[in-house]
Design a protein around this motif. Structure first.
Motif, PDB file in Angstrom:
ATOM      1  N   UNK A  31       0.858  -1.189   0.000  1.00  0.00           N
ATOM      2  CA  UNK A  31       0.000   0.000   0.000  1.00  0.00           C
ATOM      3  C   UNK A  31       0.891   1.235   0.000  1.00  0.00           C
ATOM      4  N   UNK A  32       0.380   2.293  -0.628  1.00  0.00           N
ATOM      5  CA  UNK A  32       1.140   3.524  -0.762  1.00  0.00           C
ATOM      6  C   UNK A  32       0.260   4.685  -0.330  1.00  0.00           C
ATOM      7  N   UNK A  33       0.749   5.476   0.617  1.00  0.00           N
ATOM      8  CA  UNK A  33       0.041   6.685   1.039  1.00  0.00           C
ATOM      9  C   UNK A  33       0.841   7.891   0.577  1.00  0.00           C
ATOM     10  N   UNK A  34       0.167   8.779  -0.122  1.00  0.00           N
ATOM     11  CA  UNK A  34       0.795  10.013  -0.591  1.00  0.00           C
ATOM     12  C   UNK A  34       0.116  11.187   0.094  1.00  0.00           C
ATOM     13  N   UNK A  35       0.900  12.119   0.543  1.00  0.00           N
ATOM     14  CA  UNK A  35       0.385  13.322   1.189  1.00  0.00           C
ATOM     15  C   UNK A  35       0.811  14.498   0.317  1.00  0.00           C
ATOM     16  N   UNK A  36      -0.157  15.087  -0.367  1.00  0.00           N
ATOM     17  CA  UNK A  36       0.117  16.143  -1.329  1.00  0.00           C
ATOM     18  C   UNK A  36      -0.185  17.488  -0.685  1.00  0.00           C
ATOM     19  N   UNK A  37       0.861  18.297  -0.565  1.00  0.00           N
ATOM     20  CA  UNK A  37       0.745  19.620   0.043  1.00  0.00           C
ATOM     21  C   UNK A  37       0.868  20.659  -1.074  1.00  0.00           C
ATOM     22  N   UNK A  38      -0.041  21.635  -1.113  1.00  0.00           N
ATOM     23  CA  UNK A  38      -0.012  22.619  -2.202  1.00  0.00           C
ATOM     24  C   UNK A  38       1.092  23.664  -2.024  1.00  0.00           C
ATOM     25  N   UNK A  39       2.335  23.203  -2.072  1.00  0.00           N
ATOM     26  CA  UNK A  39       3.489  24.098  -2.006  1.00  0.00           C
ATOM     27  C   UNK A  39       4.576  23.514  -2.886  1.00  0.00           C
ATOM     28  N   UNK A  40       5.224  24.348  -3.663  1.00  0.00           N
ATOM     29  CA  UNK A  40       6.290  23.884  -4.541  1.00  0.00           C
ATOM     30  C   UNK A  40       7.633  24.175  -3.885  1.00  0.00           C
ATOM     31  N   UNK A  41       8.408  23.107  -3.679  1.00  0.00           N
ATOM     32  CA  UNK A  41       9.723  23.231  -3.069  1.00  0.00           C
ATOM     33  C   UNK A  41      10.758  22.705  -4.057  1.00  0.00           C
ATOM     34  N   UNK A  42      11.448  23.596  -4.709  1.00  0.00           N
ATOM     35  CA  UNK A  42      12.432  23.152  -5.689  1.00  0.00           C
ATOM     36  C   UNK A  42      11.754  22.553  -6.909  1.00  0.00           C
ATOM     37  N   UNK A  43      12.475  21.655  -7.584  1.00  0.00           N
ATOM     38  CA  UNK A  43      11.960  21.063  -8.817  1.00  0.00           C
ATOM     39  C   UNK A  43      11.177  19.783  -8.569  1.00  0.00           C
ATOM     40  N   UNK A  44      11.390  19.129  -7.429  1.00  0.00           N
ATOM     41  CA  UNK A  44      10.707  17.885  -7.144  1.00  0.00           C
ATOM     42  C   UNK A  44      11.331  16.722  -7.891  1.00  0.00           C
ATOM     43  N   UNK A  56       2.378  -1.691 -12.929  1.00  0.00           N
ATOM     44  CA  UNK A  56       1.916  -1.789 -11.551  1.00  0.00           C
ATOM     45  C   UNK A  56       0.526  -1.163 -11.492  1.00  0.00           C
ATOM     46  N   UNK A  57      -0.451  -1.943 -11.120  1.00  0.00           N
ATOM     47  CA  UNK A  57      -1.817  -1.449 -11.033  1.00  0.00           C
ATOM     48  C   UNK A  57      -2.117  -1.015  -9.606  1.00  0.00           C
ATOM     49  N   UNK A  58      -2.664   0.190  -9.485  1.00  0.00           N
ATOM     50  CA  UNK A  58      -3.024   0.745  -8.190  1.00  0.00           C
ATOM     51  C   UNK A  58      -4.537   0.819  -8.063  1.00  0.00           C
ATOM     52  N   UNK A  59      -5.031   0.443  -6.902  1.00  0.00           N
ATOM     53  CA  UNK A  59      -6.450   0.529  -6.591  1.00  0.00           C
ATOM     54  C   UNK A  59      -6.630   1.603  -5.518  1.00  0.00           C
ATOM     55  N   UNK A  60      -7.454   2.633  -5.788  1.00  0.00           N
ATOM     56  CA  UNK A  60      -7.670   3.656  -4.765  1.00  0.00           C
ATOM     57  C   UNK A  60      -8.354   3.056  -3.541  1.00  0.00           C
ATOM     58  N   UNK A  61      -7.870   3.421  -2.364  1.00  0.00           N
ATOM     59  CA  UNK A  61      -8.436   2.942  -1.107  1.00  0.00           C
ATOM     60  C   UNK A  61      -9.152   4.079  -0.391  1.00  0.00           C
ATOM     61  N   UNK A  62      -8.496   5.253  -0.339  1.00  0.00           N
ATOM     62  CA  UNK A  62      -9.066   6.362   0.431  1.00  0.00           C
ATOM     63  C   UNK A  62      -8.481   7.681  -0.065  1.00  0.00           C
ATOM     64  N   UNK A  63      -9.313   8.717  -0.045  1.00  0.00           N
ATOM     65  CA  UNK A  63      -8.882  10.092  -0.318  1.00  0.00           C
ATOM     66  C   UNK A  63      -9.436  10.967   0.787  1.00  0.00           C
ATOM     67  N   UNK A  64      -8.566  11.701   1.446  1.00  0.00           N
ATOM     68  CA  UNK A  64      -8.989  12.650   2.480  1.00  0.00           C
ATOM     69  C   UNK A  64      -8.449  14.014   2.076  1.00  0.00           C
ATOM     70  N   UNK A  65      -9.339  14.953   1.873  1.00  0.00           N
ATOM     71  CA  UNK A  65      -8.968  16.302   1.450  1.00  0.00           C
ATOM     72  C   UNK A  65      -9.131  17.264   2.621  1.00  0.00           C
TER      73      UNK A  65
END
Length: 78
Positions: A31-44, A56-65
């Motif tokens: 499982x993979x959890x990504x936390x996306x913050x609306x700020x740009x820091x460098x080039x990424x 690699x197929x990913x199945x969405x489990x949860x989205x919390x906004x």
């Protein structure tokens, strides 16, 4: 070693793109959890770059906004 120490519990890893890429290349992430913050820091760094040709197929489990971040959780479909 982490699996042995965890017994039947989950093993969590945390880090940036480079850390996650190492575990993805070895197929060690269920499982993979990504936390996306609306700020740009460098080039990424592209998270899924250089992982090889295998699909690699990913199945969405949860989205919390929230006002500060969007939290995405995916499960790798085997």
């Amino acid at each position: 070693m982490a699996r042995a120490a965890a017994g039947d519990r989950n093993v969590d890893i945390a880090g940036g793109a480079s850390t996650v890429q190492q575990y993805l290349r070895e197929g060690l992430i269920d499982e993979l959890q990504l936390h996306v913050v609306p700020a740009l820091l460098g080039e990424g760094l592209p998270l899924f770059e250089g992982l090889g040709a295998g699909q690699r197929n990913l199945e969405p489990v949860r989205v919390v906004d929230t006002p500060l971040a969007t939290h995405l959780k995916y499960r790798f479909v085997k």
